[in-house]
Design an enzyme around this catalytic site. Structure first.
Site, PDB file in Angstrom:
ATOM      1  N   CYS A 116       0.742  -1.209   0.190  1.00 58.82           N
ATOM      2  CA  CYS A 116      -0.220   0.139  -0.144  1.00 58.82           C
ATOM      3  C   CYS A 116       0.867   1.424   0.099  1.00 58.82           C
ATOM      4  CB  CYS A 116      -1.033  -0.029   1.282  1.00 58.82           C
ATOM      5  SG  CYS A 116      -1.959  -1.361   1.279  1.00 58.82           S
ATOM      6  N   HIS A 253      -3.673   6.992   2.155  1.00 54.09           N
ATOM      7  CA  HIS A 253      -3.787   5.789   1.578  1.00 54.09           C
ATOM      8  C   HIS A 253      -5.238   5.400   1.939  1.00 54.09           C
ATOM      9  CE1 HIS A 253      -4.100   1.767   0.873  1.00 54.09           C
ATOM     10  NE2 HIS A 253      -3.936   1.316   2.195  1.00 54.09           N
ATOM     11  N   ASN A 283     -10.137  -0.762  -0.418  1.00 52.90           N
ATOM     12  CA  ASN A 283      -8.702  -0.573  -0.414  1.00 52.90           C
ATOM     13  C   ASN A 283      -8.034  -1.144  -1.549  1.00 52.90           C
ATOM     14  OD1 ASN A 283      -5.958  -0.683   0.276  1.00 52.90           O
ATOM     15  ND2 ASN A 283      -6.018  -1.696   2.269  1.00 52.90           N
TER      16      ASN A 283
END
Length: 326
Positions: A116, A253, A283
């Site tokens: 990520c 993020h 996500n």
């Protein structure tokens, strides 16, 4: 003092046409919309269609970014892709994209695997190369097909992830070495391999000869993420000699709305200055930051001259921060 800055001159993004809502998930696993949305803020995510590859999504995003920046393949000196879900073990997705775009033969292309945090890692590497004078113009892409490594019987993880791509075109520009400059003002990246088993996949080429599925210790990830992302933000603000009050947007993020809110609160950034897209993206790992950035630019939310604070944290653990003036 004169300096070279890395300026973002165009953004692009792509989401697969197939949308998977929380209600859809409730038919697949023991969960429901209220349980998912109250814990994560996610209401829907997009999933690649049959035969749609990571590189296909990346192409859509980078072509949009190139059109926005009026850059051609001939102009590119570098192609970088941040991903943990490549089409093939080798060659890289970036090499495939370079070939499909028709960049000059010899133009370097490489992938970055930092989960990520991948886009922040990629931008840090590209910014360094631009400031060293090694390149002038680059395509930086974050893209993931996380649905391919999601265990759709595990309700703790399958509710979180989605597929998508975001891209930026960056180029060298002149700066004064001040926070009023346009472009990347500061970056900082980190890792802690002792946290390896808190967020990982059950497979891999060497281990099982298959990609495996995502597994996560949610409590540990949450606890670590808020502190690490906040500290990375503090570091890049310190480097650029600015305060949180000068930030126009916090663009974290997009992992979980609680993590996003926790970082905002820790930094003292008002809710109205925090960009949230996790509700309809889920996500998307390395894709989440450029995807949210491009979407926010396209909607008119982010405007030229805005100061954007960008933290990320992912498996590894890896984490980092970036401060840019768009």
């Amino acid at each position: 003092m004169k300096c070279i800055r890395t300026e973002i001159i165009g953004c692009g993004h792509y989401l697969p046409s197939k949308e998977l809502t929380n209600d859809d998930l409730s038919k697949m696993v023991d969960t429901n919309d209220e349980w998912i949305s109250t814990r994560t803020g996610i209401r829907s995510r997009h999933i690649v269609t049959e035969g749609e590859l990571t590189s296909d999504m990346a192409m859509h995003a980078v072509e949009m970014a190139m059109q926005a920046s009026k850059v051609t393949a001939e102009d590119l000196d570098l192609v970088v892709v941040a991903t943990l879900t490549p089409d093939n073990t080798t060659p890289s997705v970036s090499a495939k994209i370079a070939g499909r775009l028709g960049v000059k033969v010899g133009t370097p292309a490489f992938d970055i695997g930092a989960a990520c945090s991948g886009f922040v890692y990629a931008m840090t590497m590209v910014d360094n190369m631009i400031r060293l004078g090694q390149i002038k113009t680059a395509a930086v892409i974050g893209v993931e097909s996380l649905s391919k490594i999601t265990d759709w019987t595990d309700r703790n993880t399958c509710v979180l992830f989605g597929d998508g791509a975001g891209a930026v075109i960056v180029r060298a520009s002149d700066g004064e070495g001040l926070s009023t400059d346009t472009g990347v003002l500061a970056t900082k990246i980190y890792a802690d391999g002792t946290q390896y088993e808190n967020l990982y996949t059950t497979g891999g080429v060497s281990a099982t000869q298959s990609p495996g599925y995502i597994r996560m210790n949610g409590k540990e990830v949450f606890k670590f993420a808020v502190g690490a992302m906040s500290e990375a933000c503090q570091e890049v603000m310190h480097q650029a000699n600015i305060t949180a009050e000068e930030v126009d947007w916090l663009l974290p993020h997009q992992a979980n709305v609680r993590i996003i809110a926790g970082v905002g609160q820790k930094l003292g950034v008002p809710t109205e200055k925090v960009i949230v897209t996790v509700d309809h993206h889920g996500n998307t790992s390395a894709a989440s930051i450029p995807l949210a950035l491009s979407e926010s630019v396209a909607s008119g939310k982010i405007k030229k001259g805005d100061m954007i604070l960008i933290p990320a944290m992912g498996a590894g653990f890896t984490w980092g921060g970036m401060l840019i003036r768009y």
